[in-house]
Design a protein around this motif. Structure first.
Motif, PDB file in Angstrom:
ATOM      1  N   ASN A  82      53.530  27.115  36.882  1.00 26.53           N
ATOM      2  CA  ASN A  82      53.403  25.904  36.079  1.00 26.53           C
ATOM      3  C   ASN A  82      52.118  25.176  36.425  1.00 26.53           C
ATOM      4  OD1 ASN A  82      56.033  26.367  34.998  1.00 26.53           O
ATOM      5  ND2 ASN A  82      56.951  25.323  36.761  1.00 26.53           N
ATOM      6  N   ASP A  83      51.709  24.307  35.523  1.00 27.54           N
ATOM      7  CA  ASP A  83      50.504  23.505  35.739  1.00 27.54           C
ATOM      8  C   ASP A  83      49.331  24.395  36.147  1.00 27.54           C
ATOM      9  OD1 ASP A  83      49.481  20.809  37.979  1.00 27.54           O
ATOM     10  OD2 ASP A  83      48.878  21.262  35.921  1.00 27.54           O
ATOM     11  N   LEU A  84      49.108  25.434  35.401  1.00 33.67           N
ATOM     12  CA  LEU A  84      48.064  26.390  35.743  1.00 33.67           C
ATOM     13  C   LEU A  84      46.686  25.756  35.651  1.00 33.67           C
ATOM     14  CD1 LEU A  84      49.662  29.479  34.095  1.00 33.67           C
ATOM     15  CD2 LEU A  84      48.829  29.405  36.450  1.00 33.67           C
ATOM     16  N   LYS A  85      45.831  26.182  36.565  1.00 34.44           N
ATOM     17  CA  LYS A  85      44.465  25.685  36.650  1.00 34.44           C
ATOM     18  C   LYS A  85      43.503  26.847  36.481  1.00 34.44           C
ATOM     19  CE  LYS A  85      46.032  22.263  40.021  1.00 34.44           C
ATOM     20  NZ  LYS A  85      45.836  21.690  41.370  1.00 34.44           N
ATOM     21  N   PRO A  86      42.267  26.572  36.098  1.00 34.22           N
ATOM     22  CA  PRO A  86      41.291  27.666  35.952  1.00 34.22           C
ATOM     23  C   PRO A  86      41.160  28.507  37.221  1.00 34.22           C
ATOM     24  CG  PRO A  86      40.455  25.682  34.921  1.00 34.22           C
ATOM     25  CD  PRO A  86      41.717  25.286  35.612  1.00 34.22           C
ATOM     26  N   GLU A  87      41.308  27.894  38.375  1.00 30.14           N
ATOM     27  CA  GLU A  87      41.175  28.653  39.629  1.00 30.14           C
ATOM     28  C   GLU A  87      42.367  29.578  39.894  1.00 30.14           C
ATOM     29  OE1 GLU A  87      40.889  25.337  39.244  1.00 30.14           O
ATOM     30  OE2 GLU A  87      41.809  24.249  40.927  1.00 30.14           O
ATOM     31  N   ASP A  88      43.418  29.478  39.080  1.00 31.92           N
ATOM     32  CA  ASP A  88      44.544  30.404  39.198  1.00 31.92           C
ATOM     33  C   ASP A  88      44.284  31.711  38.457  1.00 31.92           C
ATOM     34  OD1 ASP A  88      46.707  27.579  38.807  1.00 31.92           O
ATOM     35  OD2 ASP A  88      46.264  28.648  40.676  1.00 31.92           O
ATOM     36  N   ALA A  89      43.249  31.753  37.661  1.00 30.59           N
ATOM     37  CA  ALA A  89      42.948  32.956  36.892  1.00 30.59           C
ATOM     38  C   ALA A  89      42.631  34.119  37.831  1.00 30.59           C
ATOM     39  CB  ALA A  89      41.776  32.701  35.956  1.00 30.59           C
ATOM     40  N   ALA A  90      43.297  35.240  37.608  1.00 27.71           N
ATOM     41  CA  ALA A  90      43.130  36.395  38.483  1.00 27.71           C
ATOM     42  C   ALA A  90      44.000  37.527  37.943  1.00 27.71           C
ATOM     43  CB  ALA A  90      43.567  36.063  39.910  1.00 27.71           C
ATOM     44  N   VAL A  91      43.858  38.675  38.546  1.00 33.75           N
ATOM     45  CA  VAL A  91      44.839  39.740  38.349  1.00 33.75           C
ATOM     46  C   VAL A  91      45.925  39.532  39.393  1.00 33.75           C
ATOM     47  CG1 VAL A  91      45.282  42.212  38.357  1.00 33.75           C
ATOM     48  CG2 VAL A  91      43.119  41.330  37.444  1.00 33.75           C
ATOM     49  N   TYR A  92      47.143  39.456  38.941  1.00 32.84           N
ATOM     50  CA  TYR A  92      48.282  39.226  39.827  1.00 32.84           C
ATOM     51  C   TYR A  92      48.990  40.549  40.077  1.00 32.84           C
ATOM     52  CZ  TYR A  92      47.801  34.198  39.649  1.00 32.84           C
ATOM     53  OH  TYR A  92      47.327  32.909  39.798  1.00 32.84           O
ATOM     54  N   TYR A  93      49.271  40.797  41.349  1.00 27.84           N
ATOM     55  CA  TYR A  93      49.930  42.018  41.763  1.00 27.84           C
ATOM     56  C   TYR A  93      51.249  41.692  42.446  1.00 27.84           C
ATOM     57  CZ  TYR A  93      45.365  44.254  41.186  1.00 27.84           C
ATOM     58  OH  TYR A  93      44.178  44.728  40.692  1.00 27.84           O
ATOM     59  N   CYS A  94      52.282  42.439  42.113  1.00 27.93           N
ATOM     60  CA  CYS A  94      53.507  42.322  42.878  1.00 27.93           C
ATOM     61  C   CYS A  94      53.500  43.392  43.962  1.00 27.93           C
ATOM     62  CB  CYS A  94      54.741  42.446  41.996  1.00 27.93           C
ATOM     63  SG  CYS A  94      54.905  43.967  41.036  1.00 27.93           S
ATOM     64  N   ALA A  95      54.216  43.104  45.029  1.00 23.11           N
ATOM     65  CA  ALA A  95      54.231  43.994  46.175  1.00 23.11           C
ATOM     66  C   ALA A  95      55.576  43.923  46.873  1.00 23.11           C
ATOM     67  CB  ALA A  95      53.118  43.617  47.153  1.00 23.11           C
ATOM     68  N   ALA A  96      55.894  44.998  47.567  1.00 25.50           N
ATOM     69  CA  ALA A  96      57.123  45.040  48.361  1.00 25.50           C
ATOM     70  C   ALA A  96      56.810  45.665  49.710  1.00 25.50           C
ATOM     71  CB  ALA A  96      58.193  45.840  47.644  1.00 25.50           C
ATOM     72  N   GLY A  97      57.422  45.117  50.738  1.00 23.94           N
ATOM     73  CA  GLY A  97      57.164  45.618  52.071  1.00 23.94           C
ATOM     74  C   GLY A  97      58.312  45.351  53.010  1.00 23.94           C
ATOM     75  N   PHE A  98      58.133  45.755  54.261  1.00 28.15           N
ATOM     76  CA  PHE A  98      59.216  45.644  55.230  1.00 28.15           C
ATOM     77  C   PHE A  98      59.416  44.213  55.697  1.00 28.15           C
ATOM     78  CE2 PHE A  98      62.256  47.355  57.958  1.00 28.15           C
ATOM     79  CZ  PHE A  98      62.150  46.771  59.198  1.00 28.15           C
ATOM     80  N   ASN A  99      58.312  43.488  55.891  1.00 33.29           N
ATOM     81  CA  ASN A  99      58.384  42.097  56.343  1.00 33.29           C
ATOM     82  C   ASN A  99      57.489  41.231  55.484  1.00 33.29           C
ATOM     83  OD1 ASN A  99      60.142  42.111  58.618  1.00 33.29           O
ATOM     84  ND2 ASN A  99      58.543  43.096  59.834  1.00 33.29           N
ATOM     85  N   VAL A 100      57.829  39.967  55.424  1.00 31.96           N
ATOM     86  CA  VAL A 100      56.962  39.019  54.741  1.00 31.96           C
ATOM     87  C   VAL A 100      55.657  38.885  55.518  1.00 31.96           C
ATOM     88  CG1 VAL A 100      56.644  36.615  54.080  1.00 31.96           C
ATOM     89  CG2 VAL A 100      58.838  37.739  53.683  1.00 31.96           C
ATOM     90  N   ALA A 101      54.576  38.953  54.800  1.00 24.59           N
ATOM     91  CA  ALA A 101      53.258  38.781  55.406  1.00 24.59           C
ATOM     92  C   ALA A 101      52.348  38.136  54.381  1.00 24.59           C
ATOM     93  CB  ALA A 101      52.683  40.124  55.851  1.00 24.59           C
ATOM     94  N   THR A 102      51.394  37.376  54.867  1.00 23.29           N
ATOM     95  CA  THR A 102      50.428  36.770  53.954  1.00 23.29           C
ATOM     96  C   THR A 102      49.185  37.636  53.812  1.00 23.29           C
ATOM     97  OG1 THR A 102      49.538  35.443  55.758  1.00 23.29           O
ATOM     98  CG2 THR A 102      51.242  34.429  54.384  1.00 23.29           C
ATOM     99  N   ASP A 103      49.083  38.664  54.586  1.00 26.23           N
ATOM    100  CA  ASP A 103      48.034  39.665  54.446  1.00 26.23           C
ATOM    101  C   ASP A 103      48.566  40.774  53.560  1.00 26.23           C
ATOM    102  OD1 ASP A 103      45.475  40.796  56.503  1.00 26.23           O
ATOM    103  OD2 ASP A 103      46.437  42.104  55.031  1.00 26.23           O
ATOM    104  N   TYR A 104      47.723  41.292  52.662  1.00 27.29           N
ATOM    105  CA  TYR A 104      48.196  42.298  51.714  1.00 27.29           C
ATOM    106  C   TYR A 104      48.402  43.665  52.357  1.00 27.29           C
ATOM    107  CZ  TYR A 104      43.378  44.054  51.550  1.00 27.29           C
ATOM    108  OH  TYR A 104      42.157  44.575  51.880  1.00 27.29           O
ATOM    109  N   ARG A 105      47.739  43.902  53.498  1.00 35.11           N
ATOM    110  CA  ARG A 105      47.719  45.270  54.032  1.00 35.11           C
ATOM    111  C   ARG A 105      49.073  45.824  54.472  1.00 35.11           C
ATOM    112  NH1 ARG A 105      41.836  43.855  56.252  1.00 35.11           N
ATOM    113  NH2 ARG A 105      42.956  41.884  56.481  1.00 35.11           N
ATOM    114  N   PRO A 106      49.994  45.029  55.003  1.00 30.61           N
ATOM    115  CA  PRO A 106      51.290  45.612  55.404  1.00 30.61           C
ATOM    116  C   PRO A 106      52.212  46.028  54.250  1.00 30.61           C
ATOM    117  CG  PRO A 106      50.821  43.599  56.628  1.00 30.61           C
ATOM    118  CD  PRO A 106      49.829  43.679  55.500  1.00 30.61           C
ATOM    119  N   TYR A 107      51.924  45.584  53.061  1.00 32.42           N
ATOM    120  CA  TYR A 107      52.831  45.886  51.955  1.00 32.42           C
ATOM    121  C   TYR A 107      52.657  47.330  51.514  1.00 32.42           C
ATOM    122  CZ  TYR A 107      54.024  40.997  51.723  1.00 32.42           C
ATOM    123  OH  TYR A 107      54.502  39.737  52.036  1.00 32.42           O
TER     124      TYR A 107
END
Length: 120
Positions: A82-107
């Motif tokens: 909601n309330d999307l801003k120009p800086e939200d524009a991007a390609v969005y990827y979904c991911a699944a992994g063993f643990n929650v991480a804020t780095d993309y590499r463990p997924y």
């Protein structure tokens, strides 16, 4: 296999809902997430949710505007934006992994990406 959908063009202040469907439930994956990427930059963490209890995590830049949720029966998770801003524009990827991480590499598993464009 993950299939993401729901991207599109929206005006500033508008809303979109992204979906990610897993073709089968992998019992080793307990973290479901969304990342986004713009050209020339790394994939950035947006939000994550734990399969088992629904605990959610958000990047500071989207807190209060985005909401991640999951439908256990449908092996699907969502990102309500909601309330999307120009800086939200991007390609969005979904991911699944063993643990929650804020780095993309463990997924381990990734969807193909869905483009979100926000016009000012």
């Amino acid at each position: 296999q993950l299939q993401a959908s729901g991207g599109g063009l929206v005006q500033t202040g508008g809303s979109l809902r992204l979906s990610c469907v897993a073709s089968e439930r992998n019992t080793h994956t307990s973290a479901l997430a969304w990342f986004r990427q713009v050209p020339g930059k790394d994939r950035d963490f947006v939000a994550a949710i734990r399969w088992r209890d629904g605990k959610t995590y958000y990047a500071d830049s989207v807190k209060g505007r985005f909401a991640i949720s999951r439908d256990v029966a449908e092996n699907t998770w969502y990102l309500q934006m909601n309330d999307l801003k120009p800086e939200d524009a991007a390609v969005y990827y979904c991911a699944a992994g063993f643990n929650v991480a804020t780095d993309y590499r463990p997924y381990e598993y990734w969807g193909q990406g869905t483009l979100v464009t926000v016009s000012s």
